[in-house]
Each structure stands twice: as C-alpha cells, then as structure tokens.
Scaffold this motif. Structure first.
Motif, PDB file in Angstrom:
ATOM      1  N   TYR A  81       0.832  -1.214   0.000  1.00 16.94           N
ATOM      2  CA  TYR A  81       0.000   0.000   0.000  1.00 16.94           C
ATOM      3  C   TYR A  81       0.862   1.257   0.000  1.00 16.94           C
ATOM      4  CZ  TYR A  81      -2.834   3.731   2.003  1.00 16.94           C
ATOM      5  OH  TYR A  81      -3.442   4.931   2.239  1.00 16.94           O
ATOM      6  N   ARG A  82       1.933   1.258   0.786  1.00 16.71           N
ATOM      7  CA  ARG A  82       2.785   2.447   0.882  1.00 16.71           C
ATOM      8  C   ARG A  82       3.564   2.689  -0.415  1.00 16.71           C
ATOM      9  NH1 ARG A  82       4.053   4.097   6.123  1.00 16.71           N
ATOM     10  NH2 ARG A  82       5.153   5.820   5.088  1.00 16.71           N
ATOM     11  N   VAL A  83       3.931   1.621  -1.114  1.00 14.37           N
ATOM     12  CA  VAL A  83       4.671   1.784  -2.363  1.00 14.37           C
ATOM     13  C   VAL A  83       3.810   2.462  -3.420  1.00 14.37           C
ATOM     14  CG1 VAL A  83       5.723   0.512  -4.279  1.00 14.37           C
ATOM     15  CG2 VAL A  83       6.246  -0.127  -1.919  1.00 14.37           C
ATOM     16  N   ARG A  84       2.503   2.145  -3.411  1.00 15.11           N
ATOM     17  CA  ARG A  84       1.527   2.727  -4.348  1.00 15.11           C
ATOM     18  C   ARG A  84       1.884   2.452  -5.817  1.00 15.11           C
ATOM     19  NH1 ARG A  84      -2.023   5.749  -1.605  1.00 15.11           N
ATOM     20  NH2 ARG A  84      -1.411   6.533   0.446  1.00 15.11           N
ATOM     21  N   SER A  85       2.474   1.319  -6.053  1.00 14.79           N
ATOM     22  CA  SER A  85       2.792   0.913  -7.419  1.00 14.79           C
ATOM     23  C   SER A  85       1.872  -0.244  -7.792  1.00 14.79           C
ATOM     24  CB  SER A  85       4.256   0.482  -7.521  1.00 14.79           C
ATOM     25  OG  SER A  85       4.497  -0.175  -8.736  1.00 14.79           O
ATOM     26  N   LYS A  86       1.144  -0.107  -8.887  1.00 18.04           N
ATOM     27  CA  LYS A  86       0.235  -1.172  -9.300  1.00 18.04           C
ATOM     28  C   LYS A  86       0.992  -2.449  -9.637  1.00 18.04           C
ATOM     29  CE  LYS A  86      -3.491   1.778 -11.046  1.00 18.04           C
ATOM     30  NZ  LYS A  86      -4.335   2.146 -12.221  1.00 18.04           N
ATOM     31  N   ALA A  87       2.187  -2.306 -10.203  1.00 22.06           N
ATOM     32  CA  ALA A  87       2.980  -3.487 -10.552  1.00 22.06           C
ATOM     33  C   ALA A  87       3.403  -4.241  -9.301  1.00 22.06           C
ATOM     34  CB  ALA A  87       4.209  -3.069 -11.358  1.00 22.06           C
ATOM     35  N   VAL A  88       3.884  -3.497  -8.278  1.00 25.85           N
ATOM     36  CA  VAL A  88       4.291  -4.135  -7.022  1.00 25.85           C
ATOM     37  C   VAL A  88       3.092  -4.778  -6.349  1.00 25.85           C
ATOM     38  CG1 VAL A  88       5.198  -3.703  -4.712  1.00 25.85           C
ATOM     39  CG2 VAL A  88       6.265  -2.606  -6.694  1.00 25.85           C
ATOM     40  N   ARG A  89       1.968  -4.087  -6.358  1.00 24.55           N
ATOM     41  CA  ARG A  89       0.755  -4.617  -5.719  1.00 24.55           C
ATOM     42  C   ARG A  89       0.291  -5.891  -6.417  1.00 24.55           C
ATOM     43  NH1 ARG A  89      -3.512  -0.111  -4.261  1.00 24.55           N
ATOM     44  NH2 ARG A  89      -1.507   0.711  -3.543  1.00 24.55           N
ATOM     45  N   LEU A 139      -4.863  -4.577   2.286  1.00 24.30           N
ATOM     46  CA  LEU A 139      -4.834  -3.601   1.193  1.00 24.30           C
ATOM     47  C   LEU A 139      -6.189  -2.908   1.030  1.00 24.30           C
ATOM     48  CD1 LEU A 139      -2.768  -5.464  -1.556  1.00 24.30           C
ATOM     49  CD2 LEU A 139      -2.261  -3.211  -0.626  1.00 24.30           C
ATOM     50  N   THR A 140      -7.255  -3.695   1.064  1.00 25.82           N
ATOM     51  CA  THR A 140      -8.594  -3.133   0.875  1.00 25.82           C
ATOM     52  C   THR A 140      -8.943  -2.162   1.998  1.00 25.82           C
ATOM     53  OG1 THR A 140      -9.322  -5.135  -0.273  1.00 25.82           O
ATOM     54  CG2 THR A 140     -11.035  -3.690   0.608  1.00 25.82           C
ATOM     55  N   GLY A 141      -8.641  -2.562   3.238  1.00 27.20           N
ATOM     56  CA  GLY A 141      -8.959  -1.710   4.383  1.00 27.20           C
ATOM     57  C   GLY A 141      -8.224  -0.383   4.329  1.00 27.20           C
ATOM     58  N   LEU A 142      -6.947  -0.408   3.979  1.00 30.68           N
ATOM     59  CA  LEU A 142      -6.174   0.828   3.900  1.00 30.68           C
ATOM     60  C   LEU A 142      -6.650   1.711   2.746  1.00 30.68           C
ATOM     61  CD1 LEU A 142      -2.612  -0.604   4.649  1.00 30.68           C
ATOM     62  CD2 LEU A 142      -3.972   0.899   6.123  1.00 30.68           C
ATOM     63  N   GLU A 143      -6.998   1.089   1.633  1.00 32.36           N
ATOM     64  CA  GLU A 143      -7.448   1.865   0.470  1.00 32.36           C
ATOM     65  C   GLU A 143      -8.812   2.513   0.711  1.00 32.36           C
ATOM     66  OE1 GLU A 143      -7.321  -1.099  -2.526  1.00 32.36           O
ATOM     67  OE2 GLU A 143      -5.212  -0.761  -3.032  1.00 32.36           O
ATOM     68  N   GLN A 144      -9.613   1.928   1.615  1.00 34.51           N
ATOM     69  CA  GLN A 144     -10.956   2.449   1.856  1.00 34.51           C
ATOM     70  C   GLN A 144     -10.998   3.608   2.848  1.00 34.51           C
ATOM     71  OE1 GLN A 144     -13.375  -0.909   2.963  1.00 34.51           O
ATOM     72  NE2 GLN A 144     -13.705  -1.552   0.840  1.00 34.51           N
ATOM     73  N   VAL A 145      -9.869   3.917   3.472  1.00 33.54           N
ATOM     74  CA  VAL A 145      -9.835   5.055   4.394  1.00 33.54           C
ATOM     75  C   VAL A 145     -10.111   6.332   3.600  1.00 33.54           C
ATOM     76  CG1 VAL A 145      -8.398   6.395   5.978  1.00 33.54           C
ATOM     77  CG2 VAL A 145      -8.251   3.903   5.963  1.00 33.54           C
ATOM     78  N   ASP A 146     -10.998   7.147   4.117  1.00 32.78           N
ATOM     79  CA  ASP A 146     -11.428   8.350   3.407  1.00 32.78           C
ATOM     80  C   ASP A 146     -10.242   9.293   3.150  1.00 32.78           C
ATOM     81  OD1 ASP A 146     -13.577  10.081   2.369  1.00 32.78           O
ATOM     82  OD2 ASP A 146     -12.991  11.378   4.027  1.00 32.78           O
ATOM     83  N   HIS A 147     -10.145   9.755   1.905  1.00 36.08           N
ATOM     84  CA  HIS A 147      -9.035  10.633   1.519  1.00 36.08           C
ATOM     85  C   HIS A 147      -9.051  11.939   2.326  1.00 36.08           C
ATOM     86  CE1 HIS A 147      -5.961  12.418  -1.042  1.00 36.08           C
ATOM     87  NE2 HIS A 147      -6.744  13.466  -1.213  1.00 36.08           N
ATOM     88  N   ALA A 148     -10.231  12.460   2.593  1.00 32.07           N
ATOM     89  CA  ALA A 148     -10.329  13.705   3.353  1.00 32.07           C
ATOM     90  C   ALA A 148      -9.783  13.539   4.772  1.00 32.07           C
ATOM     91  CB  ALA A 148     -11.782  14.171   3.398  1.00 32.07           C
ATOM     92  N   THR A 149      -9.974  12.344   5.347  1.00 33.14           N
ATOM     93  CA  THR A 149      -9.452  12.087   6.691  1.00 33.14           C
ATOM     94  C   THR A 149      -7.931  12.097   6.684  1.00 33.14           C
ATOM     95  OG1 THR A 149     -11.392  10.701   7.142  1.00 33.14           O
ATOM     96  CG2 THR A 149      -9.507  10.473   8.622  1.00 33.14           C
ATOM     97  N   ARG A 150      -7.348  11.489   5.653  1.00 34.64           N
ATOM     98  CA  ARG A 150      -5.883  11.510   5.541  1.00 34.64           C
ATOM     99  C   ARG A 150      -5.375  12.949   5.407  1.00 34.64           C
ATOM    100  NH1 ARG A 150      -6.678   7.675   1.352  1.00 34.64           N
ATOM    101  NH2 ARG A 150      -6.526   5.524   2.085  1.00 34.64           N
TER     102      ARG A 150
END
Length: 248
Positions: A81-89, A139-150
């Motif tokens: 998740y932290r890498v944010r690379s689709k290939a790595v994921r 991965l799903t849980g981290l991606e679902q965190v609201d962007h505005a909250t971050r």
C-alpha cells in the motif's frame, strides 16, 4: 425502554448464544456416544486422552499458522500500500494467490515431497493457503480510508508514518480483522489434511474412521472440527467488535 436496554438481549445472545449452542451440540454428541456399544478400536480412539491430544495438535496448528499469517501478510499489505505501485501490488497479490490457487491437499503433499513430513511442513502449508485473505483485506482496508481524513491528519502536521499508525490502520482494522477471521476458519478446516503428512490433528480421527469404517469415530472427529471452527469464528468476532473504533 431505551435503545440501549432494547439492544442488551441481542448483545447477550451474540456473545453467549454461539458457545452455548456448541456446548449443547457436544453434549448431545457424547450423550449419543454413551448409548453405543463401542468395539475395542473405537474405545482406543474415543477416549479422553486421545481426543485431548488430537484437539491440542489441531489448535496449535491453527493458532500458530494464523499468527504467522498475521505477522507476514499484514506488513506485506502495508508495504504494498505504501509503495503505491500497481505493478508491485499485483506482484504481491500474485504471490499470495499461489498458495490458495493450488488445492490445499496439493500444497501439503507437494511440500512434503520436496521437503519433509511433519508439523513444520503442515504449518508452512497452512500459512501459504491462508495468506491471501489477510493480505487482500489489509490492502482493501487501507485503500478504503477516506481521503479527506488523511488530508486532515496531514494538515495537522502528522508525518506519513503517524498517519498510518494513528489514522489509517485503526480505521482499516475492522477489514483487516475480518481477513484474519477468515484465515482462522480456513486454518481449522485445512489443518485436518495435516494427518496425511504425520502432523497430527483431528484429521487423524476422520481418516482412521474412514479407513476402518468406524462411523462413530468419523462423526466425533467431524463435529469437533466444526465446533472448533465455530468457536474460533465467534471469538474472532468478539475481538473484532472490541477493537473496532467507535463510530464505525
């Protein structure tokens, strides 16, 4: 009647209904056994010492493998998740898919052929088979965190690491724990196959009962495995409720 008072019976049933039902099923099972005339083979299998040993082996395999999955899959999911690379994921998820794409028996037997038989081979097989649900849910849980909250957390001066530990992981914890819950239940079922490589567990009872055509042995083994799966799922559900952030 207040809303809190109205919800108490539901909470009480949710917390205690499952173990009470399991105890009731086990009581019926052993009550039925007491009415049977068991032969010498069945008596050697359906005794307290043997049942406790096999149950302990099964629980050790399940709990240790699930703990290893948590220690490996959650950090792998966070890293991807932290890498944010689709290939790595895609690569990480592909690795996780290897264990579950292969039938459980195939994973166990292949590892036994190339390595050895016994407890550790069964443990690695369980980890490989149960890795994907925890990885994917992390991965799903981290991606679902609201962007505005971050963004709000960053605006308060938090570093990316602080955002991860204080905001993202707590909010993603229900989804991550749901993956661990799934992995635990998977482990209980797949651990029965460990008997094929001399790793013990309740699978010994089921396989021996099938070989010798002793149906009471099969029934007891199957009911004990099902009871463990239900109780572990119930306990994991309680933990999931306890650690869930307020308001979710």
């Amino acid at each position: 009647m207040t809303a809190a008072t109205a919800q108490r019976p539901r909470l009480s049933f949710k917390r205690f209904g499952t173990p009470v039902a399991v105890v009731g099923v086990l009581a019926v099972l052993f009550g039925w056994l007491s009415t049977l005339s068991l032969d010498s083979i069945e008596q050697r299998t359906l005794n307290t010492s043997y049942l406790l040993d096999r149950t302990q082996e099964h629980l050790v395999l399940t709990v240790v493998s699930s703990a290893l999955v948590a220690l490996l899959a959650i950090p792998a999911g966070i890293a991807a998740y932290r890498v944010r690379s689709k290939a790595v994921r895609a690569f990480v998820i592909g690795l996780g898919n290897i264990g579950q794409a292969t039938p459980a028996v195939g994973v166990v037997i292949l590892l036994a052929i190339v390595w050895q038989t016994g407890f550790y081979t069964a443990l690695i097989s369980l980890v490989a088979y149960c890795f994907l649900p925890v990885l994917r849910n992390t991965l799903t849980g981290l991606e679902q965190v609201d962007h505005a909250t971050r963004e709000a957390a960053r605006g308060m001066g938090m570093t990316p690491r602080q955002v991860l530990w204080r905001i993202e992981l707590p909010l993603a914890s229900p989804v991550i724990l749901a993956g661990l819950r799934t992995a635990l239940v998977f482990s209980v079922g797949v651990a029965t196959i460990a008997t094929f490589i001399n790793a013990g567990g309740l699978g010994d009872m089921i396989v021996n009962g099938l070989k010798l055509q002793r149906y009471p042995v099969i029934v007891v083994g199957a009911v004990l495995v099902a009871s463990i799966a239900v109780l572990i799922d119930w306990a994991a559900g309680l933990v999931e409720d306890l650690v869930r952030p307020r308001g979710l």
